[in-house]
Design a protein around this motif. Structure first.
Motif, short mmCIF file in Angstrom:
data_model
loop_
_atom_site.label_atom_id
_atom_site.label_comp_id
_atom_site.label_asym_id
_atom_site.label_seq_id
_atom_site.Cartn_x
_atom_site.Cartn_y
_atom_site.Cartn_z
N ASP A 28 2.21 5.23 -3.71
CA ASP A 28 2.52 3.70 -3.72
C ASP A 28 1.42 3.02 -4.47
OD1 ASP A 28 3.29 1.22 -2.95
OD2 ASP A 28 2.53 1.56 -0.81
N LEU A 29 1.61 2.50 -5.48
CA LEU A 29 0.65 1.85 -6.36
C LEU A 29 0.64 0.43 -6.04
CD1 LEU A 29 1.41 3.67 -9.67
CD2 LEU A 29 0.04 4.67 -7.69
N GLY A 30 -0.55 -0.10 -5.65
CA GLY A 30 -0.90 -1.41 -5.24
C GLY A 30 -0.05 -1.70 -3.71
N THR A 31 -0.43 -1.01 -3.09
CA THR A 31 0.20 -1.31 -1.63
C THR A 31 0.12 -2.23 -0.86
OG1 THR A 31 0.32 0.35 0.43
CG2 THR A 31 -1.74 -0.23 -0.27
N GLY A 32 -0.92 -3.30 -0.87
CA GLY A 32 -0.86 -4.62 -0.41
C GLY A 32 -0.95 -4.15 1.19
N THR A 33 0.11 -4.76 2.10
CA THR A 33 0.20 -4.68 3.22
C THR A 33 0.56 -3.04 3.97
OG1 THR A 33 2.46 -5.14 3.32
CG2 THR A 33 0.97 -6.89 3.71
N GLY A 34 1.10 -2.13 2.90
CA GLY A 34 1.30 -1.08 3.28
C GLY A 34 2.85 -0.90 3.30
N VAL A 35 3.90 -1.90 3.37
CA VAL A 35 5.09 -1.89 3.70
C VAL A 35 5.76 -0.97 3.09
CG1 VAL A 35 5.67 -3.81 2.27
CG2 VAL A 35 7.13 -3.23 4.39
N LEU A 36 5.69 -0.76 1.60
CA LEU A 36 6.27 0.31 0.81
C LEU A 36 6.06 1.76 1.35
CD1 LEU A 36 6.57 -1.32 -2.48
CD2 LEU A 36 8.20 -1.67 -0.69
N ALA A 37 4.76 1.98 1.54
CA ALA A 37 4.52 3.28 2.04
C ALA A 37 4.93 3.55 3.26
CB ALA A 37 2.78 3.40 2.05
N ALA A 38 4.99 2.56 4.42
CA ALA A 38 5.62 2.65 5.73
C ALA A 38 7.16 3.08 5.53
CB ALA A 38 5.55 1.42 6.34
N LEU A 39 7.79 2.34 4.53
CA LEU A 39 9.50 2.63 4.40
C LEU A 39 9.63 4.07 3.83
CD1 LEU A 39 10.22 -0.62 3.06
CD2 LEU A 39 11.05 0.24 5.05
#
Length: 382
Positions: free
Chosen positions: A209-220
């Protein structure tokens, strides 16, 4: 940190200057208090000056609101009538004009300053306790008295409230808690796309997950059953935010966070990237989630993708096409970059915006916002 200096009947005074956005310290400082009218303050600020507030905290907030109304009235008087052609060249012109106006408004309103004591105690009557909010945004307090922008302080307080209550993410079935300076996943369309896209045909043991920010995409991705995820970001604020959210969700054992400009080392079966969607210079940390100078992150993702995919793997590019409707980047240019990176499109999902601005006909950029679509491009090496 810098120094601001001003003079009054008692002589010359100075305070350290604090800014989370690295704004330079104002040079021309005047004084204002409860007797200062909004018109007088507006004249000073519009001429490049700044005002150090010495009155009641709530009166300072009211003055800032009054200044905002005067800025809006002034912008309305000077704004050329919007043409009705709807062409991309016209929308490009409107976009740049609107962005310049927003920047000028932010600069002017950012020049109303408030004094603070060590420990983030606002040295004004009826000032609230902002110590926790400021600690989250600025880190440890300066050891000497200092000044900061009231407009920035209000943003810090608002960010603290968002962090405390969190933001419900339907696709996740849980809340995400954004930190100061980290873009919040307010728009949910792109999250829905990630949940709908079919995973690669090969077993997806590892995803980036590139540029994760809040981590929401990694969590999904973890919720979708991806065994392991490496989430990267070049912002310490974002990495701390993602760590906080993943711990809250009980997913920190599934996701490894890494400080990186873009790609981690190695290869994965799936690489996901949601880069800023508009080419342009970012003026703040939040702007960096929207503006991508020369499409650097977008092109970096595309150019490095083939080398970071295992055989049978896919790259998912999640990108709004608003730039195309504003005349800032064409679809053909994006497709040319995909081809030049040795990639092919194997699938594409898209969704219309659901945010209120897409339906606001009074918005000068309504034609572009109403036509906008967010797409998930499924990419694979040729």
């Amino acid at each position: 940190m810098g120094i601001i200096t001003w003079q009054d009947e008692g002589g010359t005074h100075e305070l350290e200057w604090l800014s989370a956005t690295d704004a330079p310290p104002p040079r021309k400082i005047g004084l204002a208090d409860d007797r200062t009218t909004a018109d007088a303050a507006y004249r000073i600020l519009s001429q490049g000056g700044a005002l150090q507030w010495q009155g009641d905290y709530h009166n300072a907030r009211q003055l800032l609101q009054a200044l905002g109304r005067r800025v809006e009235r002034s912008a309305g008087k000077g704004k050329p009538a919007t043409r009705k052609s709807g062409g991309s060249a016209n929308l490009t012109e409107i976009f740049h004009r609107e962005r310049l106006a927003r920047a000028q408004r932010a600069r002017l309103l950012g020049q109303l300053l408030v004094p603070c004591e060590p420990g983030y105690r606002i040295a004004l009557r009826r000032a609230p306790d902002v110590a926790t909010a400021c600690l989250e945004a600025y880190g440890p307090s300066p050891e000497q008295p200092f000044a900061l922008s009231l407009r920035e302080l209000l943003g810090v307080i608002g960010a603290h409230e968002w962090r405390q209550k969190g933001l419900e993410v339907a696709a996740l079935g849980a809340r995400i808690h954004p930190h100061y300076g980290v873009f919040a996943p307010i728009r949910s369309e792109y999250l829905d796309l990630l949940m709908q896209a079919p995973l690669p045909a090969v077993p997806t043991r590892l995803a980036f997950d590139l540029g994760t920010g809040t981590g929401v995409l990694a969590a999904l991705l973890a919720r979708r059953g991806v065994e392991g995820i490496v989430a990267t970001d070049n912002s310490p604020r974002a990495l701390a935010c993602a760590q906080d959210n993943l711990q809250r969700l009980g997913l920190d054992g599934r996701v490894r966070l890494e400080a990186a400009d873009l790609y981690p080392a190695g290869q994965a079966e799936l690489v996901v990237c949601n880069p800023p969607w508009l080419p342009g210079r970012a003026s703040s940390a939040l702007d960096a989630a929207i503006y991508d100078p020369d499409s650097r992150m977008l092109r970096g993702f595309l150019d490095g993708l083939a080398a970071h995919l295992t055989p049978g793997g896919e790259g998912w590019l999640i990108l709004s096409d608003l730039a195309e409707h504003l005349g800032l980047r064409s679809r053909q240019q994006l497709e040319d970059w995909i081809a030049a990176a040795g990639l092919r499109v194997i699938g594409r999902l898209e969704v219309a915006p659901r945010h209120p601005r897409a339906a606001d006909a009074s918005d000068p950029l309504h034609a572009a916002r109403a036509a906008e679509r967010t797409a998930l491009w499924r990419l694979a090496p040729r």
